[in-house]
Design an enzyme around this catalytic site. Sequence first.
Site, mmCIF file in Angstrom:
data_model
loop_
_atom_site.group_PDB
_atom_site.id
_atom_site.type_symbol
_atom_site.label_atom_id
_atom_site.label_comp_id
_atom_site.label_asym_id
_atom_site.label_seq_id
_atom_site.Cartn_x
_atom_site.Cartn_y
_atom_site.Cartn_z
ATOM 1 N N LYS A 51 0.825 -1.211 0.000
ATOM 2 C CA LYS A 51 0.000 0.000 0.000
ATOM 3 C C LYS A 51 0.857 1.258 0.000
ATOM 4 C CE LYS A 51 -4.277 -1.768 1.965
ATOM 5 N NZ LYS A 51 -5.217 -1.715 3.078
ATOM 6 N N LYS A 53 -4.663 -11.342 -6.966
ATOM 7 C CA LYS A 53 -5.794 -11.592 -6.077
ATOM 8 C C LYS A 53 -6.963 -10.673 -6.455
ATOM 9 C CE LYS A 53 -5.832 -9.476 -2.235
ATOM 10 N NZ LYS A 53 -5.640 -8.841 -0.940
ATOM 11 N N LYS A 64 -10.879 -4.927 -4.984
ATOM 12 C CA LYS A 64 -11.619 -3.760 -5.457
ATOM 13 C C LYS A 64 -10.662 -2.768 -6.119
ATOM 14 C CE LYS A 64 -15.382 -1.644 -5.967
ATOM 15 N NZ LYS A 64 -15.623 -0.378 -5.279
HETATM 16 P P1 TYM Z 1 -10.635 -6.786 3.440
HETATM 17 O O1 TYM Z 1 -11.722 -5.782 3.591
HETATM 18 O O2 TYM Z 1 -9.580 -6.557 2.432
HETATM 19 O O3 TYM Z 1 -11.292 -8.192 3.120
HETATM 20 C C1 TYM Z 1 -12.343 -8.755 3.895
HETATM 21 C C2 TYM Z 1 -12.175 -10.258 3.939
HETATM 22 O O4 TYM Z 1 -12.191 -10.799 2.619
HETATM 23 C C3 TYM Z 1 -11.013 -11.590 2.415
HETATM 24 N N1 TYM Z 1 -10.582 -11.435 1.011
HETATM 25 C C4 TYM Z 1 -10.328 -12.452 0.179
HETATM 26 N N2 TYM Z 1 -10.381 -13.777 0.363
HETATM 27 C C5 TYM Z 1 -10.080 -14.561 -0.704
HETATM 28 N N3 TYM Z 1 -9.726 -14.077 -1.923
HETATM 29 C C6 TYM Z 1 -9.661 -12.743 -2.142
HETATM 30 N N4 TYM Z 1 -9.336 -12.276 -3.344
HETATM 31 C C7 TYM Z 1 -9.966 -11.851 -1.058
HETATM 32 N N5 TYM Z 1 -9.989 -10.504 -0.914
HETATM 33 C C8 TYM Z 1 -10.366 -10.270 0.353
HETATM 34 C C9 TYM Z 1 -9.983 -11.027 3.364
HETATM 35 O O5 TYM Z 1 -8.993 -11.995 3.673
HETATM 36 C C10 TYM Z 1 -10.838 -10.662 4.567
HETATM 37 O O6 TYM Z 1 -11.032 -11.783 5.399
HETATM 38 N N6 TYM Z 1 -7.554 -5.920 7.284
HETATM 39 C C11 TYM Z 1 -8.808 -6.536 6.908
HETATM 40 C C12 TYM Z 1 -10.001 -6.048 7.705
HETATM 41 C C13 TYM Z 1 -9.874 -6.186 9.187
HETATM 42 C C14 TYM Z 1 -9.931 -7.386 9.938
HETATM 43 C C15 TYM Z 1 -9.819 -6.985 11.302
HETATM 44 C C16 TYM Z 1 -10.048 -8.726 9.592
HETATM 45 C C17 TYM Z 1 -9.735 -5.153 10.062
HETATM 46 N N7 TYM Z 1 -9.699 -5.637 11.356
HETATM 47 C C18 TYM Z 1 -9.820 -7.923 12.324
HETATM 48 C C19 TYM Z 1 -10.053 -9.666 10.624
HETATM 49 C C20 TYM Z 1 -9.932 -9.260 11.976
HETATM 50 C C21 TYM Z 1 -9.088 -6.225 5.443
HETATM 51 O O7 TYM Z 1 -8.629 -5.250 4.909
HETATM 52 O O8 TYM Z 1 -9.977 -7.086 4.866
#
Ligand code: TYM
Length: 327
Positions: A114, A194, A197
């Site tokens: 990022k 991957k 968005k």
């Molecule tokens: P985020 O918003 O990027 O994604 C949310 C969830 O979706 C999963 N994910 C995927 N899984 C498989 N293939 C993909 N292409 C894919 N893209 C996204 C992510 O692994 C996630 O589980 N940092 C985290 C948000 C967060 C969080 C937390 C998660 C903040 N605090 C505490 C767990 C516990 C994030 O940006 O997820």
Amino acid sequence: MSKRKRILSGIQPSGTIHIGNYFGAVENWVRLMADYDCFFTIVDLHAITVTYDPALLPQRVWDAALDNMAAGLDPEKCTIFVQSHVPEHTELCWLLTCVTPLGELGRMTQFKEKSERERENVTTGLLNYPILMAADVLIYKADAVPVGEDQTQHLEFTREVARRFNGRFGDYFPEPAVLIGRGARVMGLDGMSKMSKSLDNFIGIGEEPEAIWEKLRPAKTDEARKRRSDPGNPDRCNIFSYHKLVTPEAGLREIVAGCTGATIGCIDCKKIFHRNLMKVLDPIRERRRSLAEHPDRVRDALAEGARKARLAARETLDGAKKLMGLL
Ligand code: TYM
């Protein structure tokens, strides 16, 4: 007090949930609601660690709430809330910041990626992102965290934060297990990276069937299969990896036979995937439509979620402060 094990997970309000989010995490959350005491949060405070438009953020948070509830998160069976409505997260984050060595943060993969993209605006918030994430999890003393594979490094970091806190102030935080969803790492439509968005290579769970088809039609398949008469290799085809998420065993066998024997073409194969995917997404889109007509249901769910979350969070925070000599 509930005796069930606890889970916490979070999702960024980034406009729409895509099928990577869904098969990597959200689908699992829906399943786990039956057996766990569940906390799910829309992480608006994480969303502001990169450049963003404050005018768009409220709608994005709202869309994330609608998408998640439409996907099956039931406020009767779980606690769903917006992260910034529970200020205890940021307070615990500060306490944890004071036990986290600086060096580790700069080494996190997501920070490196990022900050590369955000050259003009690499904030301390972006660096501290994993500490806030650790606070999200630890403040509920979560036993497990269901996520996609891309979050495993952050969760290993969370476990280390817990160990470090416990080593310094006494055994307090459990080290949470990681539960990886069925689609651990769903690739984007480009087949290169991957699904995400920000890379614009996604299928949104609320998109209309025709719009999804328009995205699928040109999507990458087995590159070695140039003509329909060329035998394909499903293991090299991104569309086949999608099929595994929605197509039943018997259907998968037919795809493998048809692809390797060149009896079905890539477009036919995509049509079958599209049909099977829509069986999952149609009811979600319908529920979303009906929820959008009853915004009070969503508002009430988020307000009640924040209330319940704050009760649990306050208790953990008070205990942590006491151990740190702050009361
Ligand atoms: P985020 O918003 O990027 O994604 C949310 C969830 O979706 C999963 N994910 C995927 N899984 C498989 N293939 C993909 N292409 C894919 N893209 C996204 C992510 O692994 C996630 O589980 N940092 C985290 C948000 C967060 C969080 C937390 C998660 C903040 N605090 C505490 C767990 C516990 C994030 O940006 O997820």
